[in-house]
Motif scaffolding. Structure first.
Motif, PDB file in Angstrom:
ATOM      1  N   PRO A 635       1.235   6.427 -11.447  1.00  0.00           N
ATOM      2  CA  PRO A 635      -0.119   6.137 -10.957  1.00  0.00           C
ATOM      3  C   PRO A 635      -0.194   4.958  -9.987  1.00  0.00           C
ATOM      4  O   PRO A 635      -1.182   4.816  -9.260  1.00  0.00           O
ATOM      5  N   HIS A 636       0.822   4.119  -9.988  1.00  0.00           N
ATOM      6  CA  HIS A 636       0.798   2.936  -9.126  1.00  0.00           C
ATOM      7  C   HIS A 636       1.433   3.198  -7.756  1.00  0.00           C
ATOM      8  O   HIS A 636       1.429   2.308  -6.896  1.00  0.00           O
ATOM      9  N   ILE A 637       1.980   4.389  -7.558  1.00  0.00           N
ATOM     10  CA  ILE A 637       2.585   4.748  -6.272  1.00  0.00           C
ATOM     11  C   ILE A 637       1.485   4.993  -5.250  1.00  0.00           C
ATOM     12  O   ILE A 637       0.468   5.622  -5.532  1.00  0.00           O
ATOM     13  N   ASN A 642       3.313  11.487   4.628  1.00  0.00           N
ATOM     14  CA  ASN A 642       4.722  11.457   4.233  1.00  0.00           C
ATOM     15  C   ASN A 642       5.136  10.108   3.651  1.00  0.00           C
ATOM     16  O   ASN A 642       6.265   9.952   3.193  1.00  0.00           O
ATOM     17  N   MET A 643       4.241   9.137   3.682  1.00  0.00           N
ATOM     18  CA  MET A 643       4.585   7.805   3.179  1.00  0.00           C
ATOM     19  C   MET A 643       4.459   7.748   1.667  1.00  0.00           C
ATOM     20  O   MET A 643       3.465   8.189   1.095  1.00  0.00           O
ATOM     21  N   ARG A 644       5.478   7.206   1.027  1.00  0.00           N
ATOM     22  CA  ARG A 644       5.457   6.922  -0.408  1.00  0.00           C
ATOM     23  C   ARG A 644       5.856   5.470  -0.564  1.00  0.00           C
ATOM     24  O   ARG A 644       6.934   5.058  -0.125  1.00  0.00           O
ATOM     25  N   ALA A 645       4.998   4.671  -1.176  1.00  0.00           N
ATOM     26  CA  ALA A 645       5.288   3.247  -1.329  1.00  0.00           C
ATOM     27  C   ALA A 645       5.212   2.854  -2.810  1.00  0.00           C
ATOM     28  O   ALA A 645       4.154   2.981  -3.418  1.00  0.00           O
ATOM     29  N   SER A 691      10.344  -3.069   8.817  1.00  0.00           N
ATOM     30  CA  SER A 691      11.399  -3.966   9.317  1.00  0.00           C
ATOM     31  C   SER A 691      10.755  -5.247   9.811  1.00  0.00           C
ATOM     32  O   SER A 691       9.533  -5.349   9.957  1.00  0.00           O
ATOM     33  N   TRP A 692      11.597  -6.239  10.102  1.00  0.00           N
ATOM     34  CA  TRP A 692      11.102  -7.498  10.650  1.00  0.00           C
ATOM     35  C   TRP A 692      10.553  -7.291  12.058  1.00  0.00           C
ATOM     36  O   TRP A 692       9.564  -7.928  12.460  1.00  0.00           O
ATOM     37  N   LEU A 693      11.197  -6.416  12.826  1.00  0.00           N
ATOM     38  CA  LEU A 693      10.753  -6.187  14.196  1.00  0.00           C
ATOM     39  C   LEU A 693       9.475  -5.369  14.265  1.00  0.00           C
ATOM     40  O   LEU A 693       8.651  -5.560  15.152  1.00  0.00           O
ATOM     41  N   ASN A 694       9.316  -4.449  13.319  1.00  0.00           N
ATOM     42  CA  ASN A 694       8.173  -3.539  13.355  1.00  0.00           C
ATOM     43  C   ASN A 694       7.626  -3.340  11.945  1.00  0.00           C
ATOM     44  O   ASN A 694       7.846  -2.298  11.325  1.00  0.00           O
ATOM     45  N   PRO A 695       6.912  -4.309  11.409  1.00  0.00           N
ATOM     46  CA  PRO A 695       6.405  -4.203  10.039  1.00  0.00           C
ATOM     47  C   PRO A 695       5.436  -3.033   9.872  1.00  0.00           C
ATOM     48  O   PRO A 695       4.581  -2.800  10.723  1.00  0.00           O
ATOM     49  N   HIS A 696       5.594  -2.308   8.772  1.00  0.00           N
ATOM     50  CA  HIS A 696       4.701  -1.207   8.408  1.00  0.00           C
ATOM     51  C   HIS A 696       3.744  -1.760   7.355  1.00  0.00           C
ATOM     52  O   HIS A 696       4.055  -1.803   6.169  1.00  0.00           O
ATOM     53  N   GLN A 697       2.584  -2.181   7.806  1.00  0.00           N
ATOM     54  CA  GLN A 697       1.670  -2.908   6.932  1.00  0.00           C
ATOM     55  C   GLN A 697       1.243  -2.073   5.727  1.00  0.00           C
ATOM     56  O   GLN A 697       1.140  -2.583   4.602  1.00  0.00           O
ATOM     57  N   ALA A 698       0.991  -0.792   5.935  1.00  0.00           N
ATOM     58  CA  ALA A 698       0.523   0.056   4.834  1.00  0.00           C
ATOM     59  C   ALA A 698       1.606   0.206   3.770  1.00  0.00           C
ATOM     60  O   ALA A 698       1.326   0.146   2.565  1.00  0.00           O
ATOM     61  N   TYR A 699       2.840   0.395   4.209  1.00  0.00           N
ATOM     62  CA  TYR A 699       3.931   0.535   3.240  1.00  0.00           C
ATOM     63  C   TYR A 699       4.119  -0.761   2.464  1.00  0.00           C
ATOM     64  O   TYR A 699       4.258  -0.755   1.234  1.00  0.00           O
ATOM     65  N   GLU A 700       4.115  -1.875   3.170  1.00  0.00           N
ATOM     66  CA  GLU A 700       4.316  -3.164   2.503  1.00  0.00           C
ATOM     67  C   GLU A 700       3.192  -3.454   1.512  1.00  0.00           C
ATOM     68  O   GLU A 700       3.443  -3.980   0.420  1.00  0.00           O
ATOM     69  N   ALA A 701       1.981  -3.101   1.874  1.00  0.00           N
ATOM     70  CA  ALA A 701       0.861  -3.297   0.948  1.00  0.00           C
ATOM     71  C   ALA A 701       1.029  -2.413  -0.275  1.00  0.00           C
ATOM     72  O   ALA A 701       0.727  -2.828  -1.410  1.00  0.00           O
ATOM     73  N   GLY A 702       1.534  -1.191  -0.063  1.00  0.00           N
ATOM     74  CA  GLY A 702       1.762  -0.286  -1.184  1.00  0.00           C
ATOM     75  C   GLY A 702       2.802  -0.822  -2.152  1.00  0.00           C
ATOM     76  O   GLY A 702       2.644  -0.729  -3.377  1.00  0.00           O
ATOM     77  N   VAL A 703       3.873  -1.387  -1.626  1.00  0.00           N
ATOM     78  CA  VAL A 703       4.908  -1.987  -2.472  1.00  0.00           C
ATOM     79  C   VAL A 703       4.343  -3.181  -3.229  1.00  0.00           C
ATOM     80  O   VAL A 703       4.596  -3.349  -4.435  1.00  0.00           O
ATOM     81  N   ARG A 704       3.585  -3.998  -2.539  1.00  0.00           N
ATOM     82  CA  ARG A 704       2.986  -5.184  -3.174  1.00  0.00           C
ATOM     83  C   ARG A 704       2.050  -4.772  -4.319  1.00  0.00           C
ATOM     84  O   ARG A 704       2.087  -5.346  -5.411  1.00  0.00           O
TER      85      ARG A 704
END
Length: 926
Positions: A635-637, A642-645, A691-704
């Protein structure tokens, strides 16, 4: 006096918050612990606010932020009073640039190739495209050059104290070439309307005296600046600089500033340009660290002057050389350093010198002059491998196959990572090499038809297939080993070439080996061929580091205990006989190199790693737990198209990370933030979803959010209960592994190095987590209360860390009492018999008639009901053959493990040999 070869070193990370004064305060504690040498992070002047010291901006000064000369003197006096030596981390490969604090760099920006310091920096001046004059790219802008210019972020200023002009971009100073001062003064006076004033007239007269394209030159500039300073006219200059005040609504002034900047020895650019257009050698992909050419004698002398003085004053007893693989010719450098040391202190005693060198599997360390060995990454991994259950790794292979849907082979991950790094991070350095190779080819009619594009593709295949960090070719040519390595890599590259060959790989091989310069060959430019061959070596090291350690290690998560600097994440452990064989070779070849189990660069704390190693003993339970956790935490995913975080593989990595760092007591409020910070770094380093060069904000927020959710007791109680139960078992197995790990570190051939704070349990993550402040007051207080350890009490209260602290001091006391045995002694494997023989490592260290018998446990799972209880020595059925040794309290030729492990499942016993051991034959070191 401390021994020339340390018995034990202690690494401190010095910062403005933990400076020379703070280090001085803990010297008595280090002495009580058993440390013979303090080993510090770099102490030369670094960038203000530096948290590590590797961004040195002045090698000739001690860091003012750390306390300067006065603070260092007090530390030196305290060390001398307690007979503790000093080893410093030294950075010969690079220097901090940009900003306004490196006078050499500022001089190079001001004068370009004419600066006497230009030879010290590895700059390819002629490589900037679409530019009439040479220059160095400065990728410091946070926006495009045009936007930064029109927003007025680049500002021209006058320094009245120096009589000089500089452009400033926030904290970055960009000196203006003095040859442009004349035209600037004329425009400034005109803009200020001061042509008829006395000061204005003097300014114009000064400009008039220095006409011509290159005036004032370097010889004339001091007098020019002095007169400009004497004239004063600061009000006129301040008003006149409005002629260069850029803004969107002031196009003529914007253009004036642009034209002035285009006529400098540098070119400003967006920071993203660094990966494709930068034309100075960097430390890896760090724009603020520029490569030094220490092969230049003047540069070597200037950067080592303070080191020489410290040695001559008796205030420095050793040195650790950072990133030696970045140097053009490490062998030459080590020879020069040895001569410098001999000149400073004489040649009567050794000067302890180790190098930061990462060795790949089955790679041997070259023998450099005056070097005692490495900083110990390879031995850290060997110790981990002996603590891992090789049988369990096969099951973990299958688990990883199911999680990742890929074969558990590391090579494809590394190849993909290399392609990504080559396409993004190190493109500019690779372009420099390609252009140089193309110029070599065009230098003779026999090779001129090799196009730049074809050469680029061939060189790319070579780099992708190169299996280690670098070769060590010198101006004299390659060794047989390096020639073989190049030939094998060329063969692998050629096998993937599907265009017409027509000799392009033969040409590349001959350029890499410098065979192009052999007599009878078509003539090519010798300086260019040598430069190419030696420069490729400086490139493959960063290429491997960024691809393997900083990318593949964050993608391949089969068992994180093996994902360590210098390690092979796909390794399958090591047998006890193989372990003994490696250590016997080490006793002969590198008996005095460091043995580390944690450093400022390791991927996780040493005790987190020993916990994770224990997963190899319970692979079935681990796989079942992960399957259950994935269901509970579904439930926290976060999903979006196609993005899964987090991704499935990243989720698997997070579960291992949690087990490695899960607190021995109740989790504190900072744990979630620590895990989130680690996850962000790990995701960006992996360069898959972000990545550091091209951060994927939505993915990073999902992981957080995933981490916050699964660690919230209000919504994830069932998961946390399950995690806690398994973590408790792994903590016990990890603690047992840790006692064996520190025992091996302290008794194997080599010098044990203790990273700050790791005398307590070390459950840290990668930097910056492993550089958090250490509570030395608590450690000192506990150490004082452990004069006579009650091992049973310490075991019962193992979570408080006193057990590891007491055992560490006990081991170091034994090293001090048997100094020659551990520093000079040989290594003899001891046979272990009995049903549990596979759970024991036993060996002897001997020197003359003195000896030490070392027995350490391993694979504790079956002996502890899978980590549910502390092992009972009486149930361990094994015996060590100690024939030829006399040990107090041991009758006969066998030492039962039940006796050896009476206190702890690790033991070091003093012994006497029946006959004196023969001296170990070692390779001579000057």
């Amino acid at each position: 006096m401390p021994p020339a070869i340390p018995l034990a070193t202690y690494r401190l990370q010095l910062t403005a918050d933990f400076d020379f004064e703070a280090a001085t305060a803990i010297v008595p504690y280090l002495k009580a612990l058993g440390i013979t040498h303090l080993y510090t992070s770099p102490v030369m002047k670094a960038r203000k606010g530096s948290t590590h010291g590797y961004d040195t901006v002045d090698h000739s000064r001690l860091s003012p932020e750390l306390g300067g000369e006065a603070g260092f003197a007090r530390l030196s006096d305290a060390l001398r009073e307690h007979d503790i030596g000093l080893i410093i981390d030294f950075v010969p490969n690079h220097v901090g640039v940009h900003f306004a604090d490196n006078p050499f760099w500022l001089d190079v920006l001001e004068w370009g190739p004419a600066s006497p310091h230009a030879v010290s920096l590895d700059i390819d001046w002629e490589l900037l495209p679409y530019r009439a004059r040479g220059g160095v790219l400065l990728p410091i802008l946070g926006a495009s050059y045009g936007d930064a210019l029109e927003r007025g972020e680049i500002e021209l200023r006058y320094d009245a104290d120096e009589g000089s002009f500089s452009a400033w971009y926030f904290e970055h100073r960009l000196p203006i070439a003095p040859e442009r001062y004349g035209e600037m003064l004329r425009m400034i006076v005109r803009e200020a309307g001061a042509e008829t004033s006395q000061a204005g007239t003097r300014l114009l007269a000064l400009a008039e005296r220095y006409k011509g394209l290159r005036h004032p030159n370097r010889k004339e500039a001091p007098a020019f600046k002095a007169e400009l300073k004497e004239i004063g006219a600061t009000d006129i200059i301040a008003r006149g600089l409005g002629a260069y005040r850029a803004a969107r609504d002031r196009p003529s002034r914007t253009l004036a500033l642009h034209h002035l900047l285009e006529r400098q020895h540098y070119k400003l650019g967006h920071w993203r340009l660094a990966s494709s257009d930068i034309n100075y050698r960097r430390f890896f992909d760090v724009n603020g660290l520029a490569g030094l050419r220490v092969e230049d004698p003047g540069t070597f002398e200037a950067t080592h002057r303070l080191v020489k003085q410290l040695i001559a004053d008796g205030r420095l007893q050793g040195i650790r050389l950072d990133h030696i693989d970045g140097l053009r010719d490490p062998a030459q450098y080590c020879q020069r350093l040895r001569r410098l040391v001999s000149s400073a202190q004489g040649a009567t005693k050794p000067f302890y010198t180790v190098i930061e060198k990462i060795l790949c599997e089955h790679e041997r360390l070259p023998h450099f002059a005056g070097i005692q060995g490495t900083t110990g990454y390879e031995w850290m991994n060997v110790i981990t491998h002996i603590l891992v259950d090789a049988k369990g790794l096969d099951a973990l292979d299958e688990t990883w196959r199911q999680i990742s849907n890929r074969a558990p082979r590391l090579a494809p991950y590394v190849m993909e990572a290399k392609r990504r790094v080559l396409e993004t991070l190190l493109t500019s350095e690779f372009t420099v090499l390609t252009r140089l190779l193309a110029r070599i080819a065009s230098g003779h009619y026999s090779t001129r038809d090799f196009s730049t594009d074809s050469l680029r593709q061939a060189l790319e295949l070579y780099v992708l297939h190169f299996p280690v960090y670098r070769t060590y070719i010198t101006a004299a040519g390659p060794t047989a080993h390096d020639r073989k390595l190049i030939d094998e890599t060329i063969a692998r590259a050629r096998a993937e070439w599907f265009s017409a060959d027509e000799g392009i790989f033969d040409f590349l091989r001959d350029a890499l080996t410098m065979d192009l310069l052999k007599p009878g060959r078509p003539p090519h430019s010798a300086p260019r061929v040598r430069r190419f061959a030696l420069k490729v070596q400086q490139f493959t090291g960063p290429m491997m580091a960024k691809s393997l350690e900083d990318t593949a290690f964050y993608r391949y998560h089969r068992l994180l205990a093996l994902n360590e600097v210098g390690g092979d994440p796909s390794a399958h452990g090591v047998s006890v006989p193989a372990f003994h064989q490696v250590m016997q070779a080490r006793a002969k070849e590198w008996p005095h190199g460091m043995t580390a189990t944690a450093t400022h660069d390791t991927k996780r704390g040493e005790d987190a790693r020993t916990r994770l190693a224990a997963l190899s003993e319970i692979p079935g339970e681990w796989t079942s737990a992960v399957a259950r956790w994935k269901v509970l935490n579904a439930p926290h995913i976060t999903t979006d198209g196609n993005m899964r975080a987090p991704s499935a593989t990243f989720e698997y990595m997070l579960y291992q990370t949690l087990l490695g760092v899960w607190p021995l007591t109740a989790p504190d409020a900072g744990l979630i933030k620590r895990i989130q910070a680690y996850a962000l770094k790990a995701a960006r380093e992996g360069k898959e979803e972000t990545s550091w060069l091209n951060p994927h904000q939505a993915y990073e927020a999902g992981v957080r959010d995933f981490i916050a959710g699964i660690l919230d007791p209000a919504v994830s109680a069932e998961f946390l209960d399950s995690l806690q139960l398994l973590a408790q078992r792994l903590a016990r197995l990890g603690a047992l592994n840790s006692l064996s790990q520190v025992t091996l570190k302290a008794t194997l051939p080599g010098v044990p190095d203790f990273y700050q704070g790791t005398e307590f349990w070390d459950l840290s993550l990668v930097d910056p987590d492993n550089r958090r402040p250490v509570d030395f007051a608590a450690r000192g207080k506990m150490l004082g209360a452990l004069e006579r350890p009650d091992w049973n009490d310490l075991i019962r209260n193992a979570p408080d860390g006193r057990l590891k602290l007491a055992w560490t001091r006990h081991l170091l006391a034994l090293r001090a009492n048997l100094g020659d045995v551990f520093a000079l002694g040989d290594y003899q494997p001891l046979e272990v018999s009995g049903p549990h023989s596979d759970h024991v490592i036993a060996f002897a260290r001997r020197h003359g008639r003195d000896a030490a018998i070392i027995v350490a446990g391993r694979l504790f799972g079956p002996l502890t009901q899978g980590g549910r209880e502390w092992p009972d020595a009486k149930t361990l059925d094994a015996a060590v053959n100690v024939k030829g040794y006399a040990i107090d309290g041991v009758d006969g030729h066998e030492l039962p493990t039940s006796q050896a492990f009476r206190d702890l499942p690790a033991a070091v016993l003093r012994a006497r040999t029946a006959t004196a051991s023969k001296p170990v034959r070692r390779r001579a070191r000057a």
